[in-house]
Design a protein around this motif. Structure first.
Motif, short mmCIF file in Angstrom:
data_model
loop_
_atom_site.label_atom_id
_atom_site.label_comp_id
_atom_site.label_asym_id
_atom_site.label_seq_id
_atom_site.Cartn_x
_atom_site.Cartn_y
_atom_site.Cartn_z
N VAL A 105 0.86 -1.19 0.00
CA VAL A 105 0.00 0.00 0.00
C VAL A 105 0.89 1.23 0.00
N THR A 106 0.64 2.15 -0.95
CA THR A 106 1.43 3.37 -1.03
C THR A 106 0.53 4.54 -1.38
N GLN A 107 1.13 5.70 -1.55
CA GLN A 107 0.39 6.90 -1.92
C GLN A 107 1.11 7.60 -3.07
N PRO A 108 0.41 8.43 -3.85
CA PRO A 108 1.02 9.07 -5.02
C PRO A 108 1.85 10.30 -4.65
N GLU A 109 2.81 10.11 -3.76
CA GLU A 109 3.73 11.18 -3.38
C GLU A 109 5.13 10.59 -3.33
N ILE A 110 6.13 11.42 -3.53
CA ILE A 110 7.48 10.93 -3.72
C ILE A 110 8.00 10.15 -2.50
N ALA A 111 7.75 10.64 -1.29
CA ALA A 111 8.26 9.95 -0.10
C ALA A 111 7.67 8.56 0.04
N VAL A 167 -2.69 1.95 -4.62
CA VAL A 167 -2.32 3.36 -4.40
C VAL A 167 -3.50 4.05 -3.72
N ASN A 168 -3.28 4.52 -2.52
CA ASN A 168 -4.34 5.13 -1.71
C ASN A 168 -4.24 6.65 -1.75
N ARG A 169 -5.36 7.30 -1.48
CA ARG A 169 -5.46 8.75 -1.36
C ARG A 169 -5.04 9.47 -2.63
N ALA A 170 -5.52 8.98 -3.75
CA ALA A 170 -5.29 9.67 -5.03
C ALA A 170 -6.17 10.91 -5.09
N LEU A 171 -5.58 12.08 -5.28
CA LEU A 171 -6.34 13.33 -5.27
C LEU A 171 -7.18 13.50 -6.52
N GLN A 172 -6.76 12.89 -7.62
CA GLN A 172 -7.51 12.96 -8.87
C GLN A 172 -7.54 11.58 -9.50
N PRO A 173 -8.62 11.27 -10.24
CA PRO A 173 -8.67 9.97 -10.92
C PRO A 173 -7.46 9.79 -11.85
N GLY A 174 -6.85 8.63 -11.79
CA GLY A 174 -5.71 8.35 -12.63
C GLY A 174 -4.37 8.64 -11.99
N ARG A 175 -4.35 9.38 -10.87
CA ARG A 175 -3.07 9.66 -10.20
C ARG A 175 -2.45 8.38 -9.66
N GLY A 176 -3.31 7.46 -9.23
CA GLY A 176 -2.79 6.18 -8.74
C GLY A 176 -2.17 5.37 -9.85
N ASP A 177 -2.79 5.39 -11.03
CA ASP A 177 -2.26 4.66 -12.18
C ASP A 177 -0.86 5.18 -12.54
N GLU A 193 2.77 3.23 -12.42
CA GLU A 193 3.64 3.10 -13.59
C GLU A 193 5.07 3.50 -13.24
N ARG A 194 5.23 4.56 -12.46
CA ARG A 194 6.58 4.99 -12.06
C ARG A 194 7.23 3.95 -11.16
N LEU A 195 6.47 3.45 -10.20
CA LEU A 195 7.01 2.47 -9.26
C LEU A 195 7.38 1.17 -9.96
N THR A 196 6.52 0.69 -10.82
CA THR A 196 6.78 -0.60 -11.46
C THR A 196 7.95 -0.52 -12.45
N GLU A 197 8.13 0.65 -13.10
CA GLU A 197 9.26 0.79 -14.02
C GLU A 197 10.59 0.76 -13.26
N VAL A 198 10.65 1.46 -12.13
CA VAL A 198 11.87 1.46 -11.32
C VAL A 198 12.15 0.07 -10.78
N ALA A 199 11.11 -0.61 -10.32
CA ALA A 199 11.28 -1.96 -9.77
C ALA A 199 11.76 -2.93 -10.85
N ARG A 200 11.22 -2.79 -12.06
CA ARG A 200 11.61 -3.68 -13.15
C ARG A 200 13.06 -3.45 -13.56
N GLN A 201 13.47 -2.19 -13.64
CA GLN A 201 14.82 -1.86 -14.09
C GLN A 201 15.88 -2.23 -13.07
N HIS A 202 15.61 -2.00 -11.79
CA HIS A 202 16.67 -2.08 -10.79
C HIS A 202 16.67 -3.36 -9.96
N TYR A 239 -0.91 -4.54 -10.48
CA TYR A 239 -1.71 -3.40 -10.03
C TYR A 239 -3.10 -3.84 -9.61
N LEU A 240 -3.50 -3.41 -8.41
CA LEU A 240 -4.84 -3.72 -7.91
C LEU A 240 -5.80 -2.53 -8.01
#
Length: 314
Positions: A185-191, A216-226, A230-239, A246-247
């Motif tokens: 469980v995460t949120q759409p913020e950098i930290a 992704v919890n507490r998305a301020l706008q629809p699609g922010r979680g998506d 995408e950012r998280l999964t790309e970093v995880a795949r590369q590194h 995605y749930l």
């Protein structure tokens, strides 16, 4: 002077020489006999899902309790285990006031049947200890007792949801490693995303085949979680070479923030609310992706065995 042990060693060496089998031959012979041995015993066991987060305040326990209610109502015999050993709160989110907790179970002061409590919304709860500083770092003996009790619970249920403590403490990582699947469980913020990546990295270092699913919890706008996924999964795949699943996202809903401790979960009291419907969708996708039903497993591959094995590497 020749001792009995040296004589025995010499005799074994002579027997090996007379057999005409070198190390490779003996290895092949061993494999042949291994193939002739019977299959290991199997046992019926629940599916296990660990729910974790890189930092506190992401809504992890809110998700865990909500999923427990929803999946139980879909016909799965479900027990929620509050694995936040010293800072538990699931009992408050489920409206339960337990007299006994995980603390008493690990100390041998109560049995599993005495500690596990029913809830009015369906799933059973194994409540954790709250405000017990010593249990924030459980001993090896306590971890072994916990593993045994998880195995006993798994033998009687269809699904175990393991609500882990936040971060990458040893007990949290061990619980994640022992589970069949991990929901992060995460949120759409950098930290929050940096901490989520740290969780994936810590898990992948010990278990390359880990099955990780993201909410992704507490998305301020629809699609922010998506976008965050995408950012998280790309970093995880590369590194770290881990593929994430995605749930879905949950909106930043004032109705959730206004929900008071001790009240029944939102999915039970307001099933038609927007967040309740989003949670139902996440529960359905989790079931589709993971299966989530009791099945036969080899006795040496169950949740207790995995817990014991992985603890040796922490």
């Amino acid at each position: 002077m020749v001792t009995r042990s040296t004589a025995a060693a010499a005799e074994r060496q002579a027997n090996t020489a007379r057999s005409g089998l070198g190390p490779r031959g003996r290895g092949l012979l061993g494999k042949l006999f291994d193939g002739l041995r019977g299959k290991p015993a199997t046992q019926k066991e629940a599916a296990t899902v660990a729910i974790a987060s890189g930092k506190g305040g992401t809504g992890k326990s809110f998700l865990a309790t909500s999923l427990a209610v929803l999946l139980h109502r879909q016909g799965l015999r479900t027990t929620l285990v509050d694995c936040d050993f010293g800072m538990a709160c699931d009992h408050l989110l489920l409206g339960v006031k337990p007299n006994l907790t995980l603390q008493h179970l690990l100390a041998g002061q109560a049995t599993l049947d005495q500690v596990v409590v029913p809830t009015s919304v369906g799933p059973r709860l194994l409540p954790g200890a709250s405000g017990v500083r010593r249990l924030a770092n459980p001993s090896d003996k306590e971890l072994l007792v916990f593993a045994r009790e998880l195995g006993a619970l798994a033998a009687r249920e269809d699904l175990l949801l393991l609500d882990c403590g936040a971060g990458i403490g040893a007990a949290t990582v061990l619980t994640m490693l022992a589970a069949d699947h991990v929901v992060l469980v995460t949120q759409p913020e950098i930290a929050a995303l940096v901490d989520a990546y740290a969780m994936v990295k810590a898990l992948a270092q010990l278990r390359k085949d880990a099955q990780c699913h993201v909410v992704v919890n507490r998305a301020l706008q629809p699609g922010r979680g998506d976008l965050a996924f995408e950012r998280l999964t790309e970093v995880a795949r590369q590194h770290v070479g881990v593929r994430l699943h995605y749930l879905g996202e949950l909106a930043d809903d004032p109705a959730v923030m206004q929900h008071r401790l001790g009240q029944l979960p939102l999915v039970a009291t307001e099933p038609q609310a927007a967040t309740s419907r989003a949670l139902a969708g996440i529960a359905e996708r989790l079931r589709q992706q993971c299966g989530l039903q009791g099945r036969e497993v080899a006795a040496d591959q169950g949740v207790e065995a995995r817990f014991r094995q992985h603890r040796l590497f922490l």
